[in-house]
Design a protein around this motif. Structure first.
Motif, PDB file in Angstrom:
ATOM      1  N   ARG A   4       0.841  -1.207   0.000  1.00 44.82           N
ATOM      2  CA  ARG A   4       0.000   0.000   0.000  1.00 44.82           C
ATOM      3  C   ARG A   4       0.873   1.252   0.000  1.00 44.82           C
ATOM      4  O   ARG A   4       0.673   2.173  -0.785  1.00 44.82           O
ATOM      5  CB  ARG A   4      -0.933   0.000   1.218  1.00 44.82           C
ATOM      6  N   THR A   5       1.863   1.258   0.885  1.00 47.74           N
ATOM      7  CA  THR A   5       2.758   2.408   0.992  1.00 47.74           C
ATOM      8  C   THR A   5       3.514   2.635  -0.313  1.00 47.74           C
ATOM      9  O   THR A   5       3.654   3.771  -0.770  1.00 47.74           O
ATOM     10  CB  THR A   5       3.737   2.208   2.165  1.00 47.74           C
ATOM     11  N   ALA A   6       3.978   1.548  -0.923  1.00 46.15           N
ATOM     12  CA  ALA A   6       4.703   1.656  -2.194  1.00 46.15           C
ATOM     13  C   ALA A   6       3.797   2.146  -3.317  1.00 46.15           C
ATOM     14  O   ALA A   6       4.251   2.826  -4.231  1.00 46.15           O
ATOM     15  CB  ALA A   6       5.304   0.298  -2.563  1.00 46.15           C
ATOM     16  N   ALA A   7       2.522   1.822  -3.236  1.00 44.78           N
ATOM     17  CA  ALA A   7       1.569   2.104  -4.308  1.00 44.78           C
ATOM     18  C   ALA A   7       1.109   3.546  -4.361  1.00 44.78           C
ATOM     19  O   ALA A   7       0.867   4.085  -5.440  1.00 44.78           O
ATOM     20  CB  ALA A   7       0.339   1.207  -4.152  1.00 44.78           C
ATOM     21  N   LEU A   8       0.950   4.184  -3.202  1.00 43.54           N
ATOM     22  CA  LEU A   8       0.209   5.438  -3.141  1.00 43.54           C
ATOM     23  C   LEU A   8       1.078   6.682  -3.191  1.00 43.54           C
ATOM     24  O   LEU A   8       2.092   6.794  -2.519  1.00 43.54           O
ATOM     25  CB  LEU A   8      -0.647   5.470  -1.875  1.00 43.54           C
ATOM     26  N   ARG A   9       0.600   7.621  -3.979  1.00 44.30           N
ATOM     27  CA  ARG A   9       1.176   8.969  -4.036  1.00 44.30           C
ATOM     28  C   ARG A   9       0.490   9.845  -2.997  1.00 44.30           C
ATOM     29  O   ARG A   9       1.096  10.719  -2.395  1.00 44.30           O
ATOM     30  CB  ARG A   9       0.972   9.540  -5.435  1.00 44.30           C
ATOM     31  N   ASP A  10      -0.813   9.606  -2.800  1.00 44.53           N
ATOM     32  CA  ASP A  10      -1.615  10.372  -1.841  1.00 44.53           C
ATOM     33  C   ASP A  10      -2.856   9.553  -1.518  1.00 44.53           C
ATOM     34  O   ASP A  10      -3.280   8.706  -2.318  1.00 44.53           O
ATOM     35  CB  ASP A  10      -2.020  11.721  -2.447  1.00 44.53           C
ATOM     36  N   SER A  11      -3.423   9.778  -0.364  1.00 44.28           N
ATOM     37  CA  SER A  11      -4.638   9.046   0.016  1.00 44.28           C
ATOM     38  C   SER A  11      -5.367   9.792   1.119  1.00 44.28           C
ATOM     39  O   SER A  11      -4.823  10.699   1.750  1.00 44.28           O
ATOM     40  CB  SER A  11      -4.299   7.627   0.484  1.00 44.28           C
ATOM     41  N   ARG A  12      -6.600   9.382   1.333  1.00 43.15           N
ATOM     42  CA  ARG A  12      -7.383   9.819   2.484  1.00 43.15           C
ATOM     43  C   ARG A  12      -8.072   8.590   3.042  1.00 43.15           C
ATOM     44  O   ARG A  12      -8.551   7.727   2.296  1.00 43.15           O
ATOM     45  CB  ARG A  12      -8.451  10.860   2.101  1.00 43.15           C
ATOM     46  N   LEU A  13      -8.125   8.517   4.353  1.00 44.67           N
ATOM     47  CA  LEU A  13      -8.838   7.456   5.055  1.00 44.67           C
ATOM     48  C   LEU A  13      -9.652   8.157   6.128  1.00 44.67           C
ATOM     49  O   LEU A  13      -9.093   8.775   7.034  1.00 44.67           O
ATOM     50  CB  LEU A  13      -7.846   6.458   5.659  1.00 44.67           C
ATOM     51  N   VAL A  14     -10.981   8.093   6.001  1.00 46.79           N
ATOM     52  CA  VAL A  14     -11.870   8.867   6.861  1.00 46.79           C
ATOM     53  C   VAL A  14     -12.900   7.930   7.483  1.00 46.79           C
ATOM     54  O   VAL A  14     -13.587   7.195   6.768  1.00 46.79           O
ATOM     55  CB  VAL A  14     -12.596   9.973   6.060  1.00 46.79           C
ATOM     56  N   ARG A  15     -12.997   7.972   8.814  1.00 48.35           N
ATOM     57  CA  ARG A  15     -13.950   7.128   9.535  1.00 48.35           C
ATOM     58  C   ARG A  15     -15.317   7.804   9.614  1.00 48.35           C
ATOM     59  O   ARG A  15     -15.422   8.987   9.912  1.00 48.35           O
ATOM     60  CB  ARG A  15     -13.441   6.851  10.948  1.00 48.35           C
ATOM     61  N   PHE A  16     -16.357   6.997   9.359  1.00 51.13           N
ATOM     62  CA  PHE A  16     -17.745   7.430   9.507  1.00 51.13           C
ATOM     63  C   PHE A  16     -18.505   6.402  10.325  1.00 51.13           C
ATOM     64  O   PHE A  16     -18.200   5.199  10.255  1.00 51.13           O
ATOM     65  CB  PHE A  16     -18.438   7.539   8.137  1.00 51.13           C
ATOM     66  N   ALA A  17     -19.519   6.857  11.046  1.00 48.44           N
ATOM     67  CA  ALA A  17     -20.478   5.947  11.657  1.00 48.44           C
ATOM     68  C   ALA A  17     -21.516   5.633  10.578  1.00 48.44           C
ATOM     69  O   ALA A  17     -22.031   6.559   9.951  1.00 48.44           O
ATOM     70  CB  ALA A  17     -21.151   6.594  12.866  1.00 48.44           C
ATOM     71  N   PRO A  18     -21.798   4.365  10.319  1.00 42.94           N
ATOM     72  CA  PRO A  18     -22.792   4.044   9.293  1.00 42.94           C
ATOM     73  C   PRO A  18     -24.147   4.659   9.632  1.00 42.94           C
ATOM     74  O   PRO A  18     -24.554   4.712  10.795  1.00 42.94           O
ATOM     75  CB  PRO A  18     -22.878   2.523   9.339  1.00 42.94           C
ATOM     76  N   GLY A  19     -24.823   5.149   8.619  1.00 41.21           N
ATOM     77  CA  GLY A  19     -26.154   5.721   8.779  1.00 41.21           C
ATOM     78  C   GLY A  19     -27.137   5.002   7.879  1.00 41.21           C
ATOM     79  O   GLY A  19     -26.756   4.142   7.086  1.00 41.21           O
ATOM     80  N   ALA A  20     -28.380   5.379   8.003  1.00 41.34           N
ATOM     81  CA  ALA A  20     -29.419   4.769   7.190  1.00 41.34           C
ATOM     82  C   ALA A  20     -29.266   5.180   5.734  1.00 41.34           C
ATOM     83  O   ALA A  20     -28.902   6.324   5.429  1.00 41.34           O
ATOM     84  CB  ALA A  20     -30.798   5.183   7.706  1.00 41.34           C
ATOM     85  N   SER A  21     -29.509   4.253   4.819  1.00 43.20           N
ATOM     86  CA  SER A  21     -29.505   4.592   3.414  1.00 43.20           C
ATOM     87  C   SER A  21     -30.948   4.704   2.942  1.00 43.20           C
ATOM     88  O   SER A  21     -31.873   4.343   3.647  1.00 43.20           O
ATOM     89  CB  SER A  21     -28.752   3.528   2.608  1.00 43.20           C
ATOM     90  N   GLY A  22     -31.125   5.232   1.738  1.00 40.57           N
ATOM     91  CA  GLY A  22     -32.475   5.390   1.211  1.00 40.57           C
ATOM     92  C   GLY A  22     -32.574   6.600   0.334  1.00 40.57           C
ATOM     93  O   GLY A  22     -31.572   7.102  -0.184  1.00 40.57           O
ATOM     94  N   GLU A  23     -33.771   7.105   0.184  1.00 40.64           N
ATOM     95  CA  GLU A  23     -34.038   8.183  -0.773  1.00 40.64           C
ATOM     96  C   GLU A  23     -33.724   9.577  -0.265  1.00 40.64           C
ATOM     97  O   GLU A  23     -33.479  10.466  -1.054  1.00 40.64           O
ATOM     98  CB  GLU A  23     -35.500   8.102  -1.207  1.00 40.64           C
TER      99      GLU A  23
END
Length: 143
Positions: free
Chosen positions: A122-141
């Motif tokens: 992964r480290t060798a592969a990436l020039r830049d990245s973001r990793l952001v944690r979210f609490a799952p929420g409801a999906s829908g319309e």
């Protein structure tokens, strides 16, 4: 030069560790690959001439069994097309959302010795990245 992010800063990782560990999490991953993977000297993949994308595929192949063992799954994946709102120069090659049954599962994964060997890809592969944690929420319309 624009600042690049591959690994978490100490402050960001401490903030992540301070959040609840016993509830499901979603991790948004945004990836920008290097033209050519940048492995440490002497690494078994260093002389293979891989692109960053190819090195990231190796990361997925070698870390995937651990990711699945801890209960991880990909809930969304996409290929970048354009920025609608945000800096025009912000371009990502790929994005995905990984779901974990808990933050503890994520910690179990990253502490695994086989994962620690895999993450070099992964480290060798990436020039830049973001990793952001979210609490799952409801999906829908609705928004």
């Amino acid at each position: 030069m624009t600042e690049r992010y591959i690994d978490p800063s100490r402050a960001n990782f401490e903030a992540f560790k301070d959040l609840p560990r016993d509830e499901p999490i979603h991790m948004l991953n945004l990836l920008q690959y290097r033209e050519e993977a940048d492995y440490p000297d002497g690494h078994e993949n260093a002389a293979k001439g891989w692109s960053g994308r190819r090195a990231y595929q190796e990361y997925g192949k070698t870390s995937g069994p651990i990711f699945r063992r801890v209960g991880g799954s990909i809930v969304w994946r996409g290929a970048f097309q354009t920025v609608v709102t945000g800096p025009e120069a912000m371009h990502w090659h790929d994005g995905f959302i990984a779901s974990y049954p808990s933050a503890d599962a994520f910690f179990e994964m990253i502490k695994d010795t086989e994962y620690q060997k895999a993450v070099v890809n992964r480290t060798a592969a990436l020039r830049d990245s973001r990793l952001v944690r979210f609490a799952p929420g409801a999906s829908g319309e609705g928004f």
